[in-house]
Design an enzyme around this catalytic site. Structure first.
Site, PDB file in Angstrom:
ATOM      1  N   SER A 153      53.647 -10.091 -29.899  1.00  0.00           N
ATOM      2  CA  SER A 153      53.180 -11.374 -29.379  1.00  0.00           C
ATOM      3  C   SER A 153      54.321 -12.392 -29.429  1.00  0.00           C
ATOM      4  O   SER A 153      55.372 -12.167 -28.833  1.00  0.00           O
ATOM      5  CB  SER A 153      51.947 -11.830 -30.166  1.00  0.00           C
ATOM      6  OG  SER A 153      51.281 -12.872 -29.516  1.00  0.00           O
ATOM      7  N   ASP A 173      44.449  -8.103 -22.133  1.00  0.00           N
ATOM      8  CA  ASP A 173      45.322  -9.069 -22.797  1.00  0.00           C
ATOM      9  C   ASP A 173      45.818 -10.063 -21.758  1.00  0.00           C
ATOM     10  O   ASP A 173      46.374  -9.664 -20.736  1.00  0.00           O
ATOM     11  CB  ASP A 173      46.514  -8.331 -23.428  1.00  0.00           C
ATOM     12  CG  ASP A 173      47.462  -9.249 -24.179  1.00  0.00           C
ATOM     13  OD1 ASP A 173      47.240 -10.478 -24.197  1.00  0.00           O
ATOM     14  OD2 ASP A 173      48.431  -8.734 -24.767  1.00  0.00           O
ATOM     15  N   HIS A 179      44.671  -7.652 -26.944  1.00  0.00           N
ATOM     16  CA  HIS A 179      45.778  -8.277 -27.665  1.00  0.00           C
ATOM     17  C   HIS A 179      45.512  -8.194 -29.168  1.00  0.00           C
ATOM     18  O   HIS A 179      44.409  -8.437 -29.635  1.00  0.00           O
ATOM     19  CB  HIS A 179      45.911  -9.738 -27.244  1.00  0.00           C
ATOM     20  CG  HIS A 179      47.123 -10.413 -27.777  1.00  0.00           C
ATOM     21  ND1 HIS A 179      48.332 -10.392 -27.132  1.00  0.00           N
ATOM     22  CD2 HIS A 179      47.327 -11.131 -28.923  1.00  0.00           C
ATOM     23  CE1 HIS A 179      49.230 -11.063 -27.822  1.00  0.00           C
ATOM     24  NE2 HIS A 179      48.648 -11.518 -28.923  1.00  0.00           N
TER      25      HIS A 179
END
Length: 310
Positions: A157, A249, A279
Site C-alpha cells: 500500500s 481494491d 486490499h
C-alpha cells in the site's frame, strides 16, 4: 470473479457488528484499530533466527528500525521493507508478521524502518526517512551483515508507494529489486477500480481520499513523482519488480498501470493479480490462504532476483 468466500465472511462480520471505517475515527482510534486488525489477521508470528530493534539516523533525528535475520550467514541479500497504512497509520509492528515470513522464506535479511507519519509530519517527511534508511543500510552493510550490492526495497500500500519512489530516487546507484504490493502510484487517479470500490465495509475510495488528505498539505504536490511515481516521465533504469494487486481494491488499476509503464520502459516486471482478494490481504496469512500464497510468491521472487540478478 466473486469476492473470495473468506474475504466475504470477513466483510459480513464487519457489517454485522457495525464496524466504523477507519476514516471516520480519530487518529488515535484508527491507529489502534488498524494494528489490532492486522494482528488478528496475521495469525501466529513465525520465529526468526534473530530479531533486533535498533535506531538509525533520520533527517530529523533517530528513527526506529527492526532487523530480521533468518540465519547466521553473512553477508545476506537484503530487503528494506516499508510498512503500509496510508502514510498515516502503522509502524514497525504493522509489518512484523510479513517481515518474519519473508525473512525465513526468502533467506534474506529484512530491515523495516520507521518513518514519520502524516498528518503530523506530511509529505515529504516519509520519503526523506525511507531514503535515509536505504542509505544507512548501504553505508553500514558490513556491520549489519548485508550485501550492499543485493538490496531490494518493498512494501504494501503506502509502503509500496514509498518503495517505488525510493527506487526512482536511487537510480544513480540502482537497487537490485522492487516488491510493490498494491501500491498507491497516482494521486486522485481516475480509474475504474477506484470508482467501483465504494463498499463501506471494505477499504474503498473514501479510504484512499482520507489518506491522501492526511499525506498532502498542498494538493499540487500530487503531481510530484515522489508522491505519484506513475507520473514520472522516465521509468527506464529501474530495478526489476514484482507488482502484486488485488481484484477488489481501489488501487488495483494504478498499480497495474505502473507495472505496464515500467515494462514498456524496459524494466523486467512480473505482475500478479489475486482474484477475489481485497486490499490488505497480503498481511492476513492467518486467515487467508491467498495471503500465504502471495507471501510465498514474493519470497521466491526475492530469492531468485537477489541471487541471480535476473
Amino acid at each position: 470473479m466473486p469476492l473470495d468466500p473468506q474475504v466475504a465472511a470477513l466483510r459480513a462480520e464487519r457489517m454485522a457488528r457495525g464496524a466504523t471505517p477507519l476514516y471516520e475515527m480519530t487518529l488515535d482510534e484508527a491507529r489502534a484499530a488498524d494494528l489490532a486488525d492486522i494482528r488478528a489477521g496475521g495469525g501466529t508470528a513465525e520465529p526468526v533466527f534473530e530479531v533486533t530493534d535498533a535506531t538509525f539516523p533520520g533527517p530529523a533525528g533517530e528513527l526506529p528500525v527492526r532487523l530480521y535475520r533468518p540465519c547466521a550467514d553473512r553477508p545476506l541479500r537484503t530487503l528494506v521493507y516499508f510498512f503500509g497504512g496510508g502514510w498515516t497509520l502503522g509502524g514497525i509492528d504493522t509489518s512484523d508478521g510479513v517481515c518474519r515470513a519473508l525473512a525465513n522464506a526468502a533467506g534474506c535479511l529484512v530491515v523495516t524502518p520507521g518513518y514519520r507519519l502524516a498528518p503530523e509530519l506530511p509529505f515529504p517527511a516519509a520519503v526523506h526517512d525511507c531514503l535515509a534508511a536505504v542509505a544507512w543500510v548501504r553505508e553500514n552493510a558490513g556491520r549489519l551483515g548485508a550485501d550492499p550490492d543485493r538490496i531490494a526495497v518493498g512494501g504494501d500500500s503506502a509502503g509500496g508507494n514509498l518503495a517505488a519512489v525510493v527506487a526512482q530516487q536511487t537510480r544513480d546507484r540502482p537497487l537490485a529489486a522492487q516488491l510493490l504490493v498494491y501500491p498507491n502510484t497516482c494521486y486522485h487517479a481516475d480509474t475504474r477500480s477506484l470508482r467501483d470500490n465504494d463498499d463501506r465495509w471494505m477499504f474503498n475510495r473514501h479510504s484512499v481520499d482520507w489518506y491522501w488528505r492526511n499525506y498532502l498539505t498542498d494538493p499540487a504536490d500530487g503531481r510530484d513523482p515522489r508522491v505519484s511515481p506513475l507520473l514520472a516521465t522516465d521509468l527506464s533504469g529501474l530495478p526489476p519488480a514484482l507488482v502484486v494487486t488485488a481484484e477488489y481494491d481501489p488501487l488495483r488499476d494504478e498499480g497495474e498501470r505502473y507495472a505496464e509503464r515500467m515494462r514498456a520502459a524496459g524494466v523486467p516486471v512480473e505482475l500478479s493479480r489475486y482474484d477475489g482478494m481485497a486490499h490488505g490481504f497480503f498481511t492476513m496469512s492467518g486467515v487467508l490462504p491467498d495471503a500465504r500464497r502471495a507471501v510465498a510468491q514474493a519470497a521466491e521472487y526475492l530469492r531468485k532476483t537477489l541471487t541471480d540478478g535476473t
